[in-house]
Design an enzyme around this catalytic site. Structure first.
Site, PDB file in Angstrom:
ATOM      1  N   ASP A  14      42.564 -88.457 -36.386  1.00 19.70           N
ATOM      2  CA  ASP A  14      41.436 -88.600 -37.290  1.00 19.70           C
ATOM      3  C   ASP A  14      42.013 -88.988 -38.661  1.00 19.70           C
ATOM      4  OD1 ASP A  14      38.715 -88.124 -38.357  1.00 19.70           O
ATOM      5  OD2 ASP A  14      39.722 -86.446 -39.357  1.00 19.70           O
ATOM      6  N   ASP A  16      40.117 -88.833 -42.313  1.00 23.41           N
ATOM      7  CA  ASP A  16      39.764 -88.001 -43.472  1.00 23.41           C
ATOM      8  C   ASP A  16      39.953 -86.519 -43.151  1.00 23.41           C
ATOM      9  OD1 ASP A  16      38.573 -89.912 -45.514  1.00 23.41           O
ATOM     10  OD2 ASP A  16      37.523 -90.486 -43.678  1.00 23.41           O
ATOM     11  N   ASP A 166      40.777 -82.543 -37.861  1.00 23.80           N
ATOM     12  CA  ASP A 166      40.507 -81.404 -38.744  1.00 23.80           C
ATOM     13  C   ASP A 166      39.117 -80.812 -38.534  1.00 23.80           C
ATOM     14  OD1 ASP A 166      39.264 -83.721 -39.981  1.00 23.80           O
ATOM     15  OD2 ASP A 166      38.899 -82.425 -41.704  1.00 23.80           O
TER      16      ASP A 166
HETATM   17 MG   LIG Z   1      38.183 -85.479 -40.494  1.00 19.79          MG
END
Ligand SMILES: [Mg+2]
Length: 222
Positions: A14, A16, A166
């Protein structure tokens, strides 16, 4: 079977909150969009719960549906002009990407951002040369569906090994794509929330990924 042996292993990340510490700039663009449209912004806590989902869906949680297009437009106008204000790769990210590549892995980003925006952001963060493919979500089901991960792997003609993210959406998408999952607590969702998604690894740094992946690239020269 023989074809499969020839496929190089790939790790999917991923973007961000995973490779890049970008939440402050994202939150600032949300606040700007609500302000531009004359609406009160929700709390950062409320926004953080939803970041990682498509913009339209996030705004729809807090505004009438007829206001969503203008909110998205305001966000998309503001964000690329400000996305380098505070955003930087997290500590250790560049070194870990370099080591993984030397071990023979192909490396991809799989993000809910649109591909064009994701490529611009990756370039602005100095990460383009450290990645083999940047895959955004352009009009197909977003995470937690596995589509963006599978498209990234398809573009690389690679064998997926790990999904690193995240949020619970990343963990769920990784599982749906049948990858091992590595959840980082330094981004959007906290450790408690991530643990509920049962990732294979839950870490507060990216260096332990180098040990977690050992064995996947055996037999590959890189
Ligand atoms: Mg993310």
């Amino acid at each position: 079977m023989s074809d499969r042996r020839e496929e190089r292993p790939a790790i999917v990340f991923d973007l961000d909150g995973t490779l890049v510490d970008s939440l402050p700039d994202i939150l600032a663009s949300f606040v700007h969009a609500f302000s531009t449209c004359g609406l009160a912004a929700p709390s950062q806590r409320e926004l953080r719960d939803l970041i990682g989902l498509p913009l339209e869906g996030i705004f729809a949680e807090f505004a009438r549906s007829d206001a969503v297009p203008a909110l998205c437009a305001a966000y998309r106008e503001h964000y690329p002009r400000h996305f380098t204000n505070h955003s930087r790769p997290f500590p250790g990210v560049v070194r870990v990407l370099e080591v993984l590549r030397r071990r023979g892995y192909l490396l991809a980003v799989a993000t809910t951002k649109r591909t064009a925006m994701a490529e611009r952001f990756v370039a602005a963060m100095g990460l383009t040369d450290h990645l083999d493919h940047v895959q955004g979500t352009d009009g197909f089901p977003h995470k937690p569906a596995p589509d963006v991960i599978l498209r990234a792997l398809g573009a690389l003609r690679a064998r997926g090994t790990w999904m690193v993210g995240d949020t619970v959406h990343d963990v769920e998408a990784g599982k749906a794509a049948r990858l091992s999952t590595y959840a980082l607590t330094w981004g959007t969702h906290d450790a408690e929330r991530l643990r509920e998604a049962k990732p294979d690894r839950l870490c507060d740094a990216i260096e332990p990924l180098l040990d977690a992946v050992r064995g996947d690239a055996e037999g590959v020269t890189g």
